[in-house]
Write a protein that holds these residues in place. Structure first.
Motif, PDB file in Angstrom:
ATOM      1  N   SER A  89     -21.098  30.455 -22.215  1.00  0.00           N
ATOM      2  CA  SER A  89     -21.663  31.679 -21.647  1.00  0.00           C
ATOM      3  C   SER A  89     -22.668  32.341 -22.578  1.00  0.00           C
ATOM      4  O   SER A  89     -23.317  33.313 -22.196  1.00  0.00           O
ATOM      5  N   SER A  90     -22.810  31.816 -23.810  1.00  0.00           N
ATOM      6  CA  SER A  90     -23.779  32.405 -24.736  1.00  0.00           C
ATOM      7  C   SER A  90     -25.190  32.165 -24.218  1.00  0.00           C
ATOM      8  O   SER A  90     -25.467  31.139 -23.586  1.00  0.00           O
ATOM      9  N   PRO A  91     -26.129  33.066 -24.474  1.00  0.00           N
ATOM     10  CA  PRO A  91     -27.492  32.928 -23.927  1.00  0.00           C
ATOM     11  C   PRO A  91     -28.175  31.641 -24.347  1.00  0.00           C
ATOM     12  O   PRO A  91     -28.913  31.029 -23.565  1.00  0.00           O
ATOM     13  N   ASP A  92     -27.967  31.172 -25.588  1.00  0.00           N
ATOM     14  CA  ASP A  92     -28.645  29.971 -26.064  1.00  0.00           C
ATOM     15  C   ASP A  92     -28.163  28.711 -25.355  1.00  0.00           C
ATOM     16  O   ASP A  92     -28.829  27.671 -25.415  1.00  0.00           O
ATOM     17  N   ALA A  93     -26.988  28.791 -24.721  1.00  0.00           N
ATOM     18  CA  ALA A  93     -26.389  27.592 -24.132  1.00  0.00           C
ATOM     19  C   ALA A  93     -27.090  27.140 -22.862  1.00  0.00           C
ATOM     20  O   ALA A  93     -26.787  26.064 -22.352  1.00  0.00           O
ATOM     21  N   VAL A  94     -28.005  27.909 -22.325  1.00  0.00           N
ATOM     22  CA  VAL A  94     -28.623  27.567 -21.039  1.00  0.00           C
ATOM     23  C   VAL A  94     -30.120  27.350 -21.153  1.00  0.00           C
ATOM     24  O   VAL A  94     -30.800  27.241 -20.138  1.00  0.00           O
ATOM     25  N   ASN A  95     -30.643  27.289 -22.358  1.00  0.00           N
ATOM     26  CA  ASN A  95     -32.085  27.145 -22.554  1.00  0.00           C
ATOM     27  C   ASN A  95     -32.494  25.673 -22.496  1.00  0.00           C
ATOM     28  O   ASN A  95     -32.965  25.099 -23.471  1.00  0.00           O
ATOM     29  N   PHE A  96     -32.290  25.054 -21.347  1.00  0.00           N
ATOM     30  CA  PHE A  96     -32.596  23.641 -21.131  1.00  0.00           C
ATOM     31  C   PHE A  96     -33.308  23.516 -19.797  1.00  0.00           C
ATOM     32  O   PHE A  96     -32.872  24.078 -18.789  1.00  0.00           O
ATOM     33  N   ASN A  97     -34.401  22.755 -19.788  1.00  0.00           N
ATOM     34  CA  ASN A  97     -35.215  22.707 -18.567  1.00  0.00           C
ATOM     35  C   ASN A  97     -35.335  21.312 -17.964  1.00  0.00           C
ATOM     36  O   ASN A  97     -36.295  21.010 -17.267  1.00  0.00           O
ATOM     37  N   GLY A  98     -34.336  20.455 -18.216  1.00  0.00           N
ATOM     38  CA  GLY A  98     -34.346  19.132 -17.614  1.00  0.00           C
ATOM     39  C   GLY A  98     -33.404  19.039 -16.424  1.00  0.00           C
ATOM     40  O   GLY A  98     -32.999  20.056 -15.831  1.00  0.00           O
ATOM     41  N   SER A  99     -33.029  17.811 -16.075  1.00  0.00           N
ATOM     42  CA  SER A  99     -32.095  17.563 -14.971  1.00  0.00           C
ATOM     43  C   SER A  99     -30.673  17.515 -15.523  1.00  0.00           C
ATOM     44  O   SER A  99     -30.418  16.853 -16.540  1.00  0.00           O
ATOM     45  N   VAL A 100     -29.754  18.206 -14.856  1.00  0.00           N
ATOM     46  CA  VAL A 100     -28.384  18.326 -15.360  1.00  0.00           C
ATOM     47  C   VAL A 100     -27.397  17.974 -14.248  1.00  0.00           C
ATOM     48  O   VAL A 100     -27.473  18.521 -13.140  1.00  0.00           O
ATOM     49  N   LEU A 101     -26.471  17.075 -14.586  1.00  0.00           N
ATOM     50  CA  LEU A 101     -25.322  16.805 -13.723  1.00  0.00           C
ATOM     51  C   LEU A 101     -24.080  17.380 -14.389  1.00  0.00           C
ATOM     52  O   LEU A 101     -23.781  17.065 -15.543  1.00  0.00           O
ATOM     53  N   ILE A 102     -23.352  18.220 -13.678  1.00  0.00           N
ATOM     54  CA  ILE A 102     -22.047  18.700 -14.125  1.00  0.00           C
ATOM     55  C   ILE A 102     -21.012  18.036 -13.223  1.00  0.00           C
ATOM     56  O   ILE A 102     -20.970  18.289 -12.024  1.00  0.00           O
ATOM     57  N   LEU A 103     -20.227  17.150 -13.811  1.00  0.00           N
ATOM     58  CA  LEU A 103     -19.277  16.369 -13.022  1.00  0.00           C
ATOM     59  C   LEU A 103     -17.885  16.966 -13.138  1.00  0.00           C
ATOM     60  O   LEU A 103     -17.300  17.005 -14.226  1.00  0.00           O
ATOM     61  N   LYS A 104     -17.364  17.430 -12.020  1.00  0.00           N
ATOM     62  CA  LYS A 104     -16.005  17.938 -11.937  1.00  0.00           C
ATOM     63  C   LYS A 104     -15.075  16.769 -11.626  1.00  0.00           C
ATOM     64  O   LYS A 104     -15.273  16.045 -10.647  1.00  0.00           O
ATOM     65  N   ILE A 105     -14.051  16.559 -12.476  1.00  0.00           N
ATOM     66  CA  ILE A 105     -13.114  15.448 -12.296  1.00  0.00           C
ATOM     67  C   ILE A 105     -11.710  16.011 -12.144  1.00  0.00           C
ATOM     68  O   ILE A 105     -11.206  16.708 -13.032  1.00  0.00           O
ATOM     69  N   GLY A 106     -11.069  15.741 -11.033  1.00  0.00           N
ATOM     70  CA  GLY A 106      -9.720  16.238 -10.804  1.00  0.00           C
ATOM     71  C   GLY A 106      -9.483  16.480  -9.337  1.00  0.00           C
ATOM     72  O   GLY A 106     -10.321  16.191  -8.483  1.00  0.00           O
ATOM     73  N   SER A 107      -8.312  17.041  -9.035  1.00  0.00           N
ATOM     74  CA  SER A 107      -7.948  17.265  -7.636  1.00  0.00           C
ATOM     75  C   SER A 107      -8.478  18.583  -7.091  1.00  0.00           C
ATOM     76  O   SER A 107      -8.647  18.735  -5.884  1.00  0.00           O
ATOM     77  N   ALA A 108      -8.734  19.542  -7.960  1.00  0.00           N
ATOM     78  CA  ALA A 108      -9.252  20.831  -7.507  1.00  0.00           C
ATOM     79  C   ALA A 108     -10.646  20.646  -6.913  1.00  0.00           C
ATOM     80  O   ALA A 108     -11.469  19.889  -7.435  1.00  0.00           O
ATOM     81  N   SER A 109     -10.920  21.345  -5.846  1.00  0.00           N
ATOM     82  CA  SER A 109     -12.200  21.179  -5.162  1.00  0.00           C
ATOM     83  C   SER A 109     -13.337  21.913  -5.849  1.00  0.00           C
ATOM     84  O   SER A 109     -14.507  21.582  -5.648  1.00  0.00           O
ATOM     85  N   ARG A 110     -13.009  22.914  -6.655  1.00  0.00           N
ATOM     86  CA  ARG A 110     -14.060  23.702  -7.306  1.00  0.00           C
ATOM     87  C   ARG A 110     -13.871  23.667  -8.819  1.00  0.00           C
ATOM     88  O   ARG A 110     -12.742  23.649  -9.313  1.00  0.00           O
ATOM     89  N   PRO A 111     -14.966  23.672  -9.571  1.00  0.00           N
ATOM     90  CA  PRO A 111     -14.849  23.731 -11.032  1.00  0.00           C
ATOM     91  C   PRO A 111     -14.454  25.119 -11.483  1.00  0.00           C
ATOM     92  O   PRO A 111     -14.388  26.070 -10.683  1.00  0.00           O
ATOM     93  N   ALA A 112     -14.199  25.259 -12.758  1.00  0.00           N
ATOM     94  CA  ALA A 112     -13.876  26.564 -13.309  1.00  0.00           C
ATOM     95  C   ALA A 112     -15.040  27.522 -13.093  1.00  0.00           C
ATOM     96  O   ALA A 112     -16.202  27.117 -13.027  1.00  0.00           O
ATOM     97  N   ALA A 113     -14.704  28.793 -12.978  1.00  0.00           N
ATOM     98  CA  ALA A 113     -15.738  29.795 -12.723  1.00  0.00           C
ATOM     99  C   ALA A 113     -16.805  29.771 -13.811  1.00  0.00           C
ATOM    100  O   ALA A 113     -18.002  29.956 -13.525  1.00  0.00           O
ATOM    101  N   ALA A 114     -16.394  29.542 -15.052  1.00  0.00           N
ATOM    102  CA  ALA A 114     -17.362  29.520 -16.150  1.00  0.00           C
ATOM    103  C   ALA A 114     -18.336  28.363 -15.997  1.00  0.00           C
ATOM    104  O   ALA A 114     -19.519  28.474 -16.347  1.00  0.00           O
ATOM    105  N   VAL A 115     -17.868  27.228 -15.458  1.00  0.00           N
ATOM    106  CA  VAL A 115     -18.744  26.077 -15.265  1.00  0.00           C
ATOM    107  C   VAL A 115     -19.714  26.351 -14.109  1.00  0.00           C
ATOM    108  O   VAL A 115     -20.902  26.001 -14.179  1.00  0.00           O
ATOM    109  N   GLU A 116     -19.227  26.970 -13.043  1.00  0.00           N
ATOM    110  CA  GLU A 116     -20.129  27.342 -11.947  1.00  0.00           C
ATOM    111  C   GLU A 116     -21.193  28.317 -12.440  1.00  0.00           C
ATOM    112  O   GLU A 116     -22.373  28.196 -12.083  1.00  0.00           O
ATOM    113  N   ALA A 117     -20.786  29.257 -13.279  1.00  0.00           N
ATOM    114  CA  ALA A 117     -21.745  30.215 -13.825  1.00  0.00           C
ATOM    115  C   ALA A 117     -22.768  29.510 -14.712  1.00  0.00           C
ATOM    116  O   ALA A 117     -23.953  29.869 -14.724  1.00  0.00           O
TER     117      ALA A 117
END
Length: 607
Positions: A199-227
């Motif tokens: 959630s730190s500001p520097d953690a999102v300063n990337f301008n390429g293509s990003v895949l976030i892969l959720k692995i598990g039975s839950a249908s939604r990722p953690a709120a922090a990952v969605e954010a």
């Protein structure tokens, strides 16, 4: 299949072990990815998944560099001397290596769990990286570290039947040092991990293509990952979340294939880079049961800013990746030549390491790496290798059996004999690897001087089953310990927040499923032959391992069928995998001393 290339490279003053997977298509590679593994025991559980994924992507035209971070796997360094900033530098060094090798190829990073979180930070520092795949990234370092410590608490309670005082759940900032499943963390490293937060500001300063892969039975990722995904897109990245319904392979005790993760990642890469998927196989049936293929050893240590301290488990200059064939597949390992050449090799055995069912050549909490370097430092050559379908070796994970592992071990023994012809041979096996050691030692009794068995399974599972009354009594102790815990509000908070590993609880209460009838008969045949094995035997076990008492009694009886020396050592309060740095060191030092001790009289016992 193009030859995979294991090697060491400079990671900024530290020598890092890597494996390069060239693209196996006829066309030039369409992309090149650096793989970043998870930390601690999650690395051991996830390793085979990353190997299989690298081979899948290479078959589809994507070159891959897998490597071990400093203080992890086969790389140089002690874990407690590392930091997240050092690991980010390692990732940058790996990316630079790949960019220099493939200068006109799109560059990316794939990271798993904490490796994904570290990969995000490293990718921001290298503008050339435009592809980022994050498998189940860890959004909060402090919460992740607390979860590791809670799992250790549960494991200790299940192993000893005692509830403990809960101090292990304290954070790194509140302790002088932490031991997480045998990995010792310095206060600085623990505190640095706690500060990691996507959630730190520097953690999102990337301008390429990003895949976030959720692995598990839950249908939604953690709120922090969605954010995180939302913030990445806000900052000009092209980020998306995809979901794979599969068990969390990084916390499994046994190998857990996850081809869905590789397939989903390849599909995403195809959409990003228009890479055509390939169906080329990677089984490698052309490997021959012939001479080993040696890769050049280590270069002298590079000059760097890393301060070198005394390390009994330090990497030695002569370590060599080694590849040899067994039943049509290439098996991969590491050869540790002896460091002391002034001793009579005829009195210093070479040691073959055999890992357990759910591990690979580094062992639990990197124990095999530490032991091999310690042994080599006192003059014992060592070969660590991966059974077929495990670690880096070829083969299908589900096809492995004790019989196939014994065939692999026989080929490895011949390889070690050729590499260290003047030394007697000793086999060291852990858990199910100890069963394989017994089978191979009995078959090759004329050339195997001794065996070292760490936490061996009981030779006769039927007798273990007959000890059901004792296990019921032990489970009663565990239940009473749980009852004492359940009256505490803090424990209910752990239950609510998911801090309890219910699979371990179930295993403690109902036990393991016994082997099938044909497997029991096979095991009896193995141990009947081992009973007359004339070589020395060392048994090391944890006194809190539920099967240790049965195993040592049975092995003591087996030794009565031979005139050979039999020695056993119990590590007080230790569990099956010696999940504590002090327990690990005790096991290694006991074994090292035994290796240098001449044969003595039969039946010596030390507790």
């Amino acid at each position: 299949m193009a030859t995979e290339q294991p090697f060491w490279f400079d990671g900024g003053g530290t020598r890092l072990f890597g494996v390069y997977h060239p693209a196996t298509t006829d066309e030039p590679p369409r992309a090149a990815l650096v793989f970043v593994h998870p930390l601690f025991e999650e690395k051991k559980s996830a390793h085979r998944i990353l190997v299989d994924t690298a081979r899948t992507l290479a078959a589809a035209g994507v070159a891959v560099l897998r490597f071990d971070l400093a203080g992890c796997g086969d790389s140089e360094g002690a874990l407690d001397a590392q930091s997240p900033s050092v690991w980010q530098d390692n990732i940058c060094a790996a990316a630079r290596y790949l960019a220099q090798r493939l200068p006109d190829t799109p560059l990316g990073v794939l990271g798993v769990r904490m490796g994904g979180t570290l990969a995000l930070s490293a990718a921001i520092a290298i503008p050339a990286i435009k592809i980022l795949a994050l498998w189940e990234p860890v959004p909060d370092g402090a919460a992740w570290l607390r979860e590791r410590l809670r799992q250790r608490l549960v494991r200790e309670m299940l192993a000893s039947g005692r509830a403990g005082d809960g101090t292990a759940a304290a954070t790194g900032a509140e302790q002088q040092s932490l031991d997480v499943d045998g990995f010792r963390l310095s206060p600085r490293l623990a505190q640095d991990i706690e500060t990691i937060n996507v959630s730190s500001p520097d953690a999102v300063n990337f301008n390429g293509s990003v895949l976030i892969l959720k692995i598990g039975s839950a249908s939604r990722p953690a709120a922090a990952v969605e954010a995180l995904c939302t913030r990445l897109n806000t900052n000009n990245a092209a980020a998306e979340i995809r979901h794979v319904r599969a068990p969390p392979f990084w916390n499994r005790l046994e190998p857990q294939p996850c081809p869905e993760a590789a397939a989903t990642t390849l599909d995403w890469l195809t959409s990003v880079l228009s890479i055509a998927a390939s169906t080329t196989g990677t089984k490698g049936e052309d490997a021959e049961n012939g001479a080993a293929i040696r890769t050049p050893g280590l270069n002298p240590a590079p000059n760097g800013s890393v301060e070198k301290q005394r390390d009994d488990f330090a990497l030695h200059t002569g370590e060599q990746p080694l590849t040899f064939g067994a039943h049509g597949r290439r098996l991969h390992g590491i050869l540790h030549p002896a460091c002391h050449t002034d001793r009579d090799p005829a009195r210093i055995p070479a040691v073959l390491f055999l890992h357990g069912w759910g591990a690979y050549r580094i062992g639990p909490h990197r124990m095999f790496v530490h032991a091999a370097r310690f042994f080599a430092g006192q003059g014992n050559p060592v070969l660590r290798f991966d059974f077929a379908g495990r670690g880096d070796s070829e083969g299908v994970t589900e096809d492995a059996t004790i019989d196939s592992m014994a065939i692999d071990a026989g080929r490895a023994l011949a390889t070690l004999r050729d590499a260290a012809p003047d030394h007697p041979l000793v086999i060291l096996g852990m858990c199910s690897g100890a069963k394989v050691a017994a089978a191979v030692a009995a078959k090759h009794a004329a050339e195997v001087n001794g065996v070292v068995l760490w936490s061996p399974e009981p030779p006769d599972e039927a007798e273990q089953a007959a000890g059901g009354i004792k296990r019921v009594r032990r489970r009663g102790d565990v239940l009473r310990a749980y009852w004492g815990k359940l009256i505490r509000p803090s424990v209910w908070r752990k239950v609510i927040t998911g801090g309890v590993n219910w699979r371990l609880v179930h295993r403690a209460l109902v036990g393991r499923r016994g082997p099938k009838t044909n497997e029991r008969e096979r095991d009896r045949t193995v141990y009947r032959a081992f009973g007359s094995y004339p070589g020395r035997r060392l048994l090391v076990f944890g006194t809190a391992d539920p099967s240790a008492d049965t195993a040592r009694k049975q092995h003591r009886r087996l030794a009565q069928g031979s005139d050979a020396e039999y020695t056993e050592h119990g590590i007080e309060n230790a569990d099956h995998n010696f999940y504590d740095a002090d327990w690990e060191r005790a096991v290694i030092e006991i074994s090292a001393a035994w290796l240098l001790t001449p044969d003595k009289t039969k039946a010596r016992e030390n507790h």
